[in-house]
Design a protein around this motif. Structure first.
Motif, PDB file in Angstrom:
ATOM      1  N   LEU A 121       0.825  -1.215   0.000  1.00  0.00           N
ATOM      2  CA  LEU A 121       0.000   0.000   0.000  1.00  0.00           C
ATOM      3  C   LEU A 121       0.855   1.259   0.000  1.00  0.00           C
ATOM      4  CD1 LEU A 121      -3.033  -0.385   2.451  1.00  0.00           C
ATOM      5  CD2 LEU A 121      -3.079  -0.154  -0.017  1.00  0.00           C
ATOM      6  N   GLU A 122       2.179   1.078   0.076  1.00  0.00           N
ATOM      7  CA  GLU A 122       3.049   2.263   0.214  1.00  0.00           C
ATOM      8  C   GLU A 122       3.074   3.117  -1.050  1.00  0.00           C
ATOM      9  OE1 GLU A 122       4.211   2.840   3.305  1.00  0.00           O
ATOM     10  OE2 GLU A 122       3.172   0.949   3.646  1.00  0.00           O
ATOM     11  N   ILE A 152      -3.992  -3.478   5.462  1.00  0.00           N
ATOM     12  CA  ILE A 152      -2.896  -3.993   6.291  1.00  0.00           C
ATOM     13  C   ILE A 152      -3.544  -4.452   7.602  1.00  0.00           C
ATOM     14  CG2 ILE A 152      -0.784  -3.390   7.533  1.00  0.00           C
ATOM     15  CD1 ILE A 152      -0.583  -0.946   5.525  1.00  0.00           C
ATOM     16  N   THR A 153      -3.247  -5.688   8.030  1.00  0.00           N
ATOM     17  CA  THR A 153      -3.838  -6.153   9.291  1.00  0.00           C
ATOM     18  C   THR A 153      -2.739  -6.495  10.300  1.00  0.00           C
ATOM     19  OG1 THR A 153      -3.837  -8.483   8.669  1.00  0.00           O
ATOM     20  CG2 THR A 153      -5.803  -7.200   8.049  1.00  0.00           C
ATOM     21  N   VAL A 154      -3.100  -6.433  11.567  1.00  0.00           N
ATOM     22  CA  VAL A 154      -2.168  -6.740  12.643  1.00  0.00           C
ATOM     23  C   VAL A 154      -1.731  -8.211  12.513  1.00  0.00           C
ATOM     24  CG1 VAL A 154      -1.940  -6.907  15.149  1.00  0.00           C
ATOM     25  CG2 VAL A 154      -3.288  -5.052  14.147  1.00  0.00           C
ATOM     26  N   GLU A 155      -2.696  -9.078  12.250  1.00  0.00           N
ATOM     27  CA  GLU A 155      -2.407 -10.515  12.146  1.00  0.00           C
ATOM     28  C   GLU A 155      -1.373 -10.794  11.063  1.00  0.00           C
ATOM     29  OE1 GLU A 155      -3.059 -12.879  14.192  1.00  0.00           O
ATOM     30  OE2 GLU A 155      -3.951 -11.214  15.313  1.00  0.00           O
ATOM     31  N   PHE A 157       0.776  -8.734   9.824  1.00  0.00           N
ATOM     32  CA  PHE A 157       2.083  -8.168  10.209  1.00  0.00           C
ATOM     33  C   PHE A 157       2.824  -9.172  11.092  1.00  0.00           C
ATOM     34  CE2 PHE A 157       4.379  -5.373  13.389  1.00  0.00           C
ATOM     35  CZ  PHE A 157       5.513  -5.235  12.596  1.00  0.00           C
ATOM     36  N   LYS A 158       2.100  -9.737  12.079  1.00  0.00           N
ATOM     37  CA  LYS A 158       2.742 -10.688  13.001  1.00  0.00           C
ATOM     38  C   LYS A 158       3.355 -11.862  12.245  1.00  0.00           C
ATOM     39  CE  LYS A 158      -0.315 -10.186  16.997  1.00  0.00           C
ATOM     40  NZ  LYS A 158      -1.513 -10.804  17.548  1.00  0.00           N
ATOM     41  N   LYS A 159       2.675 -12.259  11.149  1.00  0.00           N
ATOM     42  CA  LYS A 159       3.116 -13.459  10.417  1.00  0.00           C
ATOM     43  C   LYS A 159       4.477 -13.285   9.748  1.00  0.00           C
ATOM     44  CE  LYS A 159      -1.459 -15.084   9.139  1.00  0.00           C
ATOM     45  NZ  LYS A 159      -2.450 -14.840   8.098  1.00  0.00           N
ATOM     46  N   VAL A 160       4.837 -12.032   9.392  1.00  0.00           N
ATOM     47  CA  VAL A 160       6.073 -11.867   8.609  1.00  0.00           C
ATOM     48  C   VAL A 160       7.297 -11.468   9.446  1.00  0.00           C
ATOM     49  CG1 VAL A 160       4.865 -11.318   6.453  1.00  0.00           C
ATOM     50  CG2 VAL A 160       5.550  -9.453   7.994  1.00  0.00           C
ATOM     51  N   ILE A 161       7.068 -11.152  10.728  1.00  0.00           N
ATOM     52  CA  ILE A 161       8.220 -10.697  11.541  1.00  0.00           C
ATOM     53  C   ILE A 161       9.157 -11.870  11.844  1.00  0.00           C
ATOM     54  CG2 ILE A 161       8.906  -9.589  13.712  1.00  0.00           C
ATOM     55  CD1 ILE A 161       6.092  -8.522  13.976  1.00  0.00           C
ATOM     56  N   THR A 162      10.429 -11.648  11.611  1.00  0.00           N
ATOM     57  CA  THR A 162      11.420 -12.652  12.039  1.00  0.00           C
ATOM     58  C   THR A 162      12.281 -12.017  13.138  1.00  0.00           C
ATOM     59  OG1 THR A 162      13.208 -11.946  10.586  1.00  0.00           O
ATOM     60  CG2 THR A 162      11.587 -13.479   9.645  1.00  0.00           C
ATOM     61  N   GLU A 163      13.193 -12.800  13.688  1.00  0.00           N
ATOM     62  CA  GLU A 163      14.057 -12.224  14.738  1.00  0.00           C
ATOM     63  C   GLU A 163      15.074 -11.255  14.136  1.00  0.00           C
ATOM     64  OE1 GLU A 163      16.039 -15.946  13.441  1.00  0.00           O
ATOM     65  OE2 GLU A 163      13.977 -15.362  13.867  1.00  0.00           O
ATOM     66  N   ARG A 164      15.138 -11.191  12.793  1.00  0.00           N
ATOM     67  CA  ARG A 164      16.062 -10.253  12.128  1.00  0.00           C
ATOM     68  C   ARG A 164      15.376  -8.940  11.750  1.00  0.00           C
ATOM     69  NH1 ARG A 164      16.474 -12.182   7.555  1.00  0.00           N
ATOM     70  NH2 ARG A 164      15.132 -13.983   7.808  1.00  0.00           N
ATOM     71  N   PRO A 182      -4.139   0.175  11.248  1.00  0.00           N
ATOM     72  CA  PRO A 182      -4.226   0.066  12.718  1.00  0.00           C
ATOM     73  C   PRO A 182      -2.840   0.209  13.353  1.00  0.00           C
ATOM     74  CG  PRO A 182      -4.460  -2.109  11.699  1.00  0.00           C
ATOM     75  CD  PRO A 182      -4.338  -1.116  10.577  1.00  0.00           C
ATOM     76  N   LEU A 183      -2.337   1.438  13.337  1.00  0.00           N
ATOM     77  CA  LEU A 183      -0.925   1.666  13.652  1.00  0.00           C
ATOM     78  C   LEU A 183      -0.538   1.436  15.107  1.00  0.00           C
ATOM     79  CD1 LEU A 183       0.502   4.731  11.708  1.00  0.00           C
ATOM     80  CD2 LEU A 183       1.057   2.322  11.486  1.00  0.00           C
ATOM     81  N   GLU A 184      -1.427   1.848  16.025  1.00  0.00           N
ATOM     82  CA  GLU A 184      -1.004   1.765  17.433  1.00  0.00           C
ATOM     83  C   GLU A 184      -0.619   0.339  17.810  1.00  0.00           C
ATOM     84  OE1 GLU A 184      -3.150   3.839  20.622  1.00  0.00           O
ATOM     85  OE2 GLU A 184      -3.816   5.223  19.054  1.00  0.00           O
ATOM     86  N   GLU A 185      -1.470  -0.600  17.403  1.00  0.00           N
ATOM     87  CA  GLU A 185      -1.216  -2.005  17.731  1.00  0.00           C
ATOM     88  C   GLU A 185       0.024  -2.522  17.005  1.00  0.00           C
ATOM     89  OE1 GLU A 185      -4.105  -5.771  18.062  1.00  0.00           O
ATOM     90  OE2 GLU A 185      -5.041  -3.950  17.317  1.00  0.00           O
ATOM     91  N   ILE A 186       0.119  -2.144  15.721  1.00  0.00           N
ATOM     92  CA  ILE A 186       1.255  -2.598  14.903  1.00  0.00           C
ATOM     93  C   ILE A 186       2.570  -2.060  15.470  1.00  0.00           C
ATOM     94  CG2 ILE A 186       2.339  -2.153  12.639  1.00  0.00           C
ATOM     95  CD1 ILE A 186      -0.340  -2.761  11.336  1.00  0.00           C
TER      96      ILE A 186
END
Ligand SMILES: Cc1ncc(COP(=O)(O)O)c(C=O)c1O
Length: 409
Positions: A121-122, A152-155, A157-164, A182-186
């Motif tokens: 969406l950027e 863009i959903t919070v769920e 976003f969580k799926k793509v985060i790695t420890e890097r 939903p920026l605050e949660e993200i």
């Protein structure tokens, strides 16, 4: 026509916008590209040029003191407006300038394989600096999958985060779909994962109250010209602690305390980031735009847009061959197409009736590709638009559809 008092308000507001005096028939629906300019902004800029036209921080005479004072007062206004400290507000040229600068300054903290997260969406100015930096530094660029509607959903976003994961560059409001992220949660999740968050607020600032403390973002960027201010001025907000760790991009006049043959002592933030003569009149004009917006009240602005948006959607959705991509937009933006007609052709036909809309990919090709089209027609509403504007616009769409129907075999 008055539907709930709003139209009357919008009409009376038009008196503040001199362009309507020169073009009484103007139907300006390209507010996401740039907003119109109220007299107060022109007057304040004119006041600078006609009464105290001097450079800032340089002259030891009273006109220069006055210019410096007004420029710094504009910074204070911006800070109060977004709920930051004064020294966290940097004047730039634009959102594009702000977002490029953050990427350039922050990337030195990154190493190969670090993950940078963005979205489809950027706007190009939010994603391209990181695309280039990723190639240069061997970073992993990851896109948050959008949901069925393109949100863009919070769920997700969580799926793509790695420890890097180190950086999230994300839009607050999409310029094509008009969705509010939903920026605050993200941002909370990003911080729990030790990431920094860069927010593109170019399309948020005209429509919703932006509070950087509440959001807790690390950086935030926006442009004056989308919020009733002048072109050529943008804002980069950064958290004080992070700004203090960054090396400026530009070096030159007025950003330093002491210059020696082989080293330089730079000024404290934010002045170390504002090398050279800044856009003085434009900063002062932006301050005036803030005064004007604060007088209007954000709840009223959004309420007005949403009423026009619903009214337009109801009418447009009844026209055959019109495809609407974002019927659930959160702000007054409609992205649509007329089947078998290029958006540019439609826009040129509307122009014959003094109707201004944007047509094309809106500098956000990733989302138009996601929508599986080359571009869209975008009508975007703001405070001075009326139900009559919508009627004229819908009539133009209907007439265009009818005109091209004649050629169908
Ligand atoms: C969401 C978004 N980000 C960034 C920009 C870039 O703004 P500017 O051209 O003022 O740098 C725009 C402009 O359309 C935008 O809509």
């Amino acid at each position: 026509m008055d539907k709930g008092g709003i139209t009357t308000d919008a009409l009376s507001l038009r008196k503040d916008f001199p362009i309507y005096k020169n073009h009484p028939d103007l139907v300006y629906l390209d507010n996401s590209a740039t907003s119109l300019t109220p007299q107060i902004v022109l007057d304040r800029m004119n006041d600078y040029y006609t009464n105290y036209n001097a450079n800032i921080n340089r002259g030891v005479y009273h006109m220069s003191f006055k210019a410096t004072d007004e420029y710094e007062k504009a910074r204070e206004k911006v800070a109060k407006f977004i709920n930051s400290k004064d020294n966290e507000v940097i004047f730039t040229k634009s959102t594009t300038d702000s977002l490029n600068k953050v990427c350039y300054m922050y990337k030195k903290f990154l190493k190969p394989n670090d993950q940078v997260i963005v979205t489809e969406l950027e706007h190009h100015s939010s994603v391209l600096p990181w695309q280039v930096a990723s190639k240069e530094l061997n970073l992993e660029l990851t896109y948050i999958p959008l949901d069925r509607d393109g949100r863009i959903t919070v769920e997700n976003f969580k799926k793509v985060i790695t420890e890097r994961a180190k950086v999230l560059a994300i839009t607050y409001v999409s310029n094509v779909m008009g969705y509010v992220t939903p920026l605050e949660e993200i941002i909370k999740i990003a911080h729990d994962n030790n990431m920094i968050v860069i927010v593109d607020a170019a399309q948020a600032i005209p429509h919703i109250k932006v509070d950087v403390r509440k959001l807790d973002c690390d950086f935030l960027a926006f442009s004056g010209h989308k919020m009733l201010g002048p072109t050529g001025i943008g804002i980069l907000y950064g958290k004080e602690k992070i700004l203090k760790s960054l090396q400026p991009v530009d070096f030159g006049g007025d950003m330093n305390e002491e210059v020696n043959l082989y080293d330089v002592e730079i000024k404290p933030i934010p002045h170390c980031f504002e090398a050279g003569t800044p856009a003085i009149a434009e900063a002062i004009g932006l301050g005036a735009a803030i005064d004007y917006l604060e007088m209007l009240n954000y709840e009223k602005i959004l309420d007005h847009e949403k009423k026009l948006h619903k009214y337009a959607l109801d009418k447009l959705s009844k026209i055959e061959n019109v495809v609407i991509y974002n019927p659930t937009a959160d702000i007054g933006v409609i992205s649509f197409n007329i089947e078998n007609l290029h958006p540019h052709d439609a826009s040129s036909l509307f122009d014959e009736r003094m109707i201004c809309v944007r047509a094309g990919h809106h500098c956000a090709q990733l989302i138009t590709k996601w929508l599986k089209c080359t571009g869209t027609i975008r009508a975007s509403f703001y405070i001075y638009n009326t139900y009559e504007d919508v009627d004229k616009f819908v009539d133009a769409v209907r007439d265009t559809v009818d005109f091209f129907k004649k050629f169908e075999v």
